[in-house]
Design an enzyme around this catalytic site. Structure first.
Site, mmCIF file in Angstrom:
data_model
loop_
_atom_site.group_PDB
_atom_site.id
_atom_site.type_symbol
_atom_site.label_atom_id
_atom_site.label_comp_id
_atom_site.label_asym_id
_atom_site.label_seq_id
_atom_site.Cartn_x
_atom_site.Cartn_y
_atom_site.Cartn_z
ATOM 1 N N ASN A 1 53.270 -58.274 -36.220
ATOM 2 C CA ASN A 1 51.782 -58.279 -35.890
ATOM 3 C C ASN A 1 51.501 -59.581 -35.463
ATOM 4 O O ASN A 1 50.733 -60.202 -34.778
ATOM 5 C CB ASN A 1 51.155 -57.987 -37.355
ATOM 6 C CG ASN A 1 50.748 -56.556 -37.399
ATOM 7 O OD1 ASN A 1 49.876 -55.946 -36.728
ATOM 8 N ND2 ASN A 1 51.623 -56.006 -38.332
ATOM 9 N N LEU B 1 47.966 -63.957 -53.461
ATOM 10 C CA LEU B 1 47.387 -65.235 -53.286
ATOM 11 C C LEU B 1 46.881 -65.738 -54.324
ATOM 12 O O LEU B 1 46.255 -65.349 -55.039
ATOM 13 C CB LEU B 1 46.234 -64.870 -51.895
ATOM 14 C CG LEU B 1 46.541 -64.321 -50.701
ATOM 15 C CD1 LEU B 1 45.423 -64.385 -49.758
ATOM 16 C CD2 LEU B 1 47.820 -65.217 -49.958
ATOM 17 N N ASN C 1 43.273 -59.305 -43.327
ATOM 18 C CA ASN C 1 44.423 -58.588 -43.746
ATOM 19 C C ASN C 1 44.556 -57.458 -42.844
ATOM 20 O O ASN C 1 43.594 -56.838 -42.538
ATOM 21 C CB ASN C 1 44.749 -58.360 -45.156
ATOM 22 C CG ASN C 1 45.957 -57.417 -45.623
ATOM 23 O OD1 ASN C 1 46.849 -57.898 -45.267
ATOM 24 N ND2 ASN C 1 45.598 -56.501 -46.356
ATOM 25 N N HIS D 1 45.979 -53.487 -43.128
ATOM 26 C CA HIS D 1 46.396 -52.415 -43.959
ATOM 27 C C HIS D 1 46.918 -51.265 -42.973
ATOM 28 O O HIS D 1 46.103 -51.037 -42.250
ATOM 29 C CB HIS D 1 45.566 -52.249 -44.940
ATOM 30 C CG HIS D 1 46.073 -51.285 -45.849
ATOM 31 N ND1 HIS D 1 46.991 -51.520 -46.933
ATOM 32 C CD2 HIS D 1 45.785 -49.754 -46.100
ATOM 33 C CE1 HIS D 1 47.460 -50.305 -47.626
ATOM 34 N NE2 HIS D 1 46.666 -49.566 -47.221
ATOM 35 N N ASP E 1 42.760 -54.707 -51.143
ATOM 36 C CA ASP E 1 42.338 -54.002 -50.164
ATOM 37 C C ASP E 1 40.796 -53.516 -50.317
ATOM 38 O O ASP E 1 40.404 -52.358 -49.864
ATOM 39 C CB ASP E 1 43.093 -52.828 -49.781
ATOM 40 C CG ASP E 1 44.582 -52.857 -49.808
ATOM 41 O OD1 ASP E 1 44.914 -53.899 -49.126
ATOM 42 O OD2 ASP E 1 45.423 -51.962 -49.926
HETATM 43 C C1 GRF Z 1 52.616 -53.859 -41.272
HETATM 44 O O1 GRF Z 1 52.746 -52.656 -41.484
HETATM 45 C C2 GRF Z 1 51.115 -54.197 -42.070
HETATM 46 O O2 GRF Z 1 50.429 -53.223 -41.851
HETATM 47 C C3 GRF Z 1 51.609 -54.417 -43.497
HETATM 48 O O3 GRF Z 1 52.853 -55.196 -43.461
HETATM 49 C C4 GRF Z 1 53.531 -54.729 -42.323
HETATM 50 C C5 GRF Z 1 53.988 -55.927 -41.637
HETATM 51 O O4 GRF Z 1 54.765 -55.887 -40.458
HETATM 52 N N1 GRF Z 1 50.634 -55.437 -44.123
HETATM 53 P P1 GRF Z 1 55.208 -57.106 -39.665
HETATM 54 O O5 GRF Z 1 55.952 -58.010 -40.417
HETATM 55 O O6 GRF Z 1 54.100 -57.718 -38.815
HETATM 56 O O7 GRF Z 1 56.204 -56.365 -38.651
#
Ligand code: GRF
Length: 208
Positions: free
Chosen positions: A14, A94, A108, A110, A151
């Site tokens: 991400n 956190l 965040n 999810h 969440d």
């Molecule tokens: C993702 O699946 C995100 O939704 C969750 O943790 C994972 C992180 O993956 N919160 P990356 O480290 O961004 O590859």
């Protein structure tokens, strides 16, 4: 210019999607100032390094107690004068002071459609295992503001992804990342950076 800090714990795909979106001009008026990982081995730190972004590991293991860790994390974030903190696969609980101080300034991602398959215990592959167990036909991802709950904060963007017969948790996780997470996370940041996100009564209005 929106000053962003990204908190990570793992692979950082991400984070990579955000870096790429900034480079491609899909996110404007924003820059990543710092990447912080609680895990020294997180590949996300390597991604930051490769892209010339400041990065640091702040691990609870290096502090006498949780209070000391919380203070160190808070101090580091303050040092960078951030407008937005992005949790991109951040597995750390956190500090409550941080959540108080950065109301509607922490987001965040999810890997499910909140309020389904979320809350305590729903993280990582486990989310996708539960989705498959229940046999839902649609899952997806959600970008939301972070509040004191798990969440429970205002939802900014969601995207649905089809569950296919025979999916394994790993295959589904990959599809959710490719088709939803890596798209809506940059989109949400771009909306925030351009003043398009307003929170009204705990709900997000996206301005035209
Ligand atoms: C993702 O699946 C995100 O939704 C969750 O943790 C994972 C992180 O993956 N919160 P990356 O480290 O961004 O590859």
């Amino acid at each position: 210019m929106l000053r962003i800090g990204v908190l990570v714990s793992g692979g950082g795909t991400n984070l990579q999607a955000i870096i790429d979106a900034i480079a491609a001009g899909k996110i404007t008026n924003a820059s990543i100032e710092i990447v912080i990982s609680n895990n020294p081995g997180a590949y996300a730190l390597t991604r930051a390094e490769q892209n010339g972004i400041e990065h640091i590991c702040i691990s609870p293991k290096n502090y006498a107690d949780r209070g000391a860790f919380n203070r160190a994390l808070l101090e580091k974030l303050e040092e960078y004068k951030l407008d937005l903190i992005v949790l991109a696969g951040c597995m750390v609980v956190l500090p409550p002071e941080l959540i108080d101080k950065y109301q509607n300034r922490i987001i965040n991602i999810h890997p499910a459609l909140i309020p389904s398959f979320c809350g305590k215990g729903y993280y990582g592959l486990h989310v996708h295992e539960e989705v498959l167990k229940r046999g839902v036909k649609l899952t997806g991802a959600t970008v939301h503001f972070v509040d004191a709950g798990t969440d429970t904060g205002p939802i900014i963007l969601q995207k649905a992804v089809e569950v296919q017969w025979g999916d394994s948790p790993e295959i589904l996780q990959k599809r959710v990342m490719e088709q939803a997470e890596w798209q809506i996370m940059p989109q949400a940041i771009n909306l925030i950076a351009n003043g398009k996100v307003e929170v009204i009564d705990g709900k997000v209005k996206i301005k035209e």
